[in-house]
Write a protein that holds these residues in place. Structure first.
Motif, PDB file in Angstrom:
ATOM      1  N   ALA A 106       0.818  -1.222   0.000  1.00 51.01           N
ATOM      2  CA  ALA A 106       0.000   0.000   0.000  1.00 51.01           C
ATOM      3  C   ALA A 106       0.852   1.272   0.000  1.00 51.01           C
ATOM      4  O   ALA A 106       0.467   2.297   0.541  1.00 51.01           O
ATOM      5  N   TRP A 109      -0.934   4.282  -1.686  1.00 50.78           N
ATOM      6  CA  TRP A 109      -1.916   4.912  -0.801  1.00 50.78           C
ATOM      7  C   TRP A 109      -1.227   5.828   0.219  1.00 50.78           C
ATOM      8  O   TRP A 109      -1.652   6.953   0.429  1.00 50.78           O
ATOM      9  N   PRO A 131      -6.011   1.659  -6.966  1.00 51.72           N
ATOM     10  CA  PRO A 131      -5.813   2.502  -5.783  1.00 51.72           C
ATOM     11  C   PRO A 131      -5.845   3.995  -6.112  1.00 51.72           C
ATOM     12  O   PRO A 131      -6.238   4.800  -5.267  1.00 51.72           O
TER      13      PRO A 131
END
Length: 138
Positions: A106, A109, A131
């Motif tokens: 991630a 993000w 994302p």
């Protein structure tokens, strides 16, 4: 909000914006792309290099790039003053010079959350667009 979507071969190019801005205002821009425009040579990476060069030389915008790279032993941390952030990725089995992001950590993000960009430009043949859409919606 999604400003525009353009389909070119297998690549999807999305532009997302989180705030309205006119052409003269200072913006924070996040460019998400794969493969890495600093270490891979193709028409797509050439377009991204031109985009980055224009954003750096012709404006006072803050620009950061999120990309994928596992082939180059020492990938650059910046290109023409634009900082690079690398996501986790895997090389294609039959074409190991080309990598696709999986971003299981991630990282995308986290970088977008910290940067809070006004504009997200995403050019990806893989899953990085998902994302990017989620980040633009939050």
């Amino acid at each position: 909000r999604i400003v525009a979507a353009v389909k070119s071969l297998t690549y999807l190019v999305f532009f997302f914006t989180t705030a309205a801005a006119d052409a003269t205002s200072h913006m924070k821009i996040c460019v998400i792309t794969e493969p890495c425009p600093a270490t891979y040579i193709s028409g797509l990476t050439a377009r991204i290099q031109i985009l980055l060069k224009h954003l750096v030389e012709e404006s006072d915008n803050d620009v950061e790039i999120i990309t994928a790279e596992v082939v180059h032993p020492n990938p650059p941390s910046e290109w023409h003053g634009v900082p690079f952030h690398y996501t986790a990725c895997i090389p294609l089995p039959n074409y190991p010079l080309f990598t696709l992001a999986v971003d299981y950590s991630a990282k995308l993000w986290r970088v977008i959350w910290k940067m809070r960009p006004d504009l997200i430009h995403c050019t990806s043949p893989g899953v990085l667009v998902l994302p990017a859409i989620l980040c633009a919606r939050v």
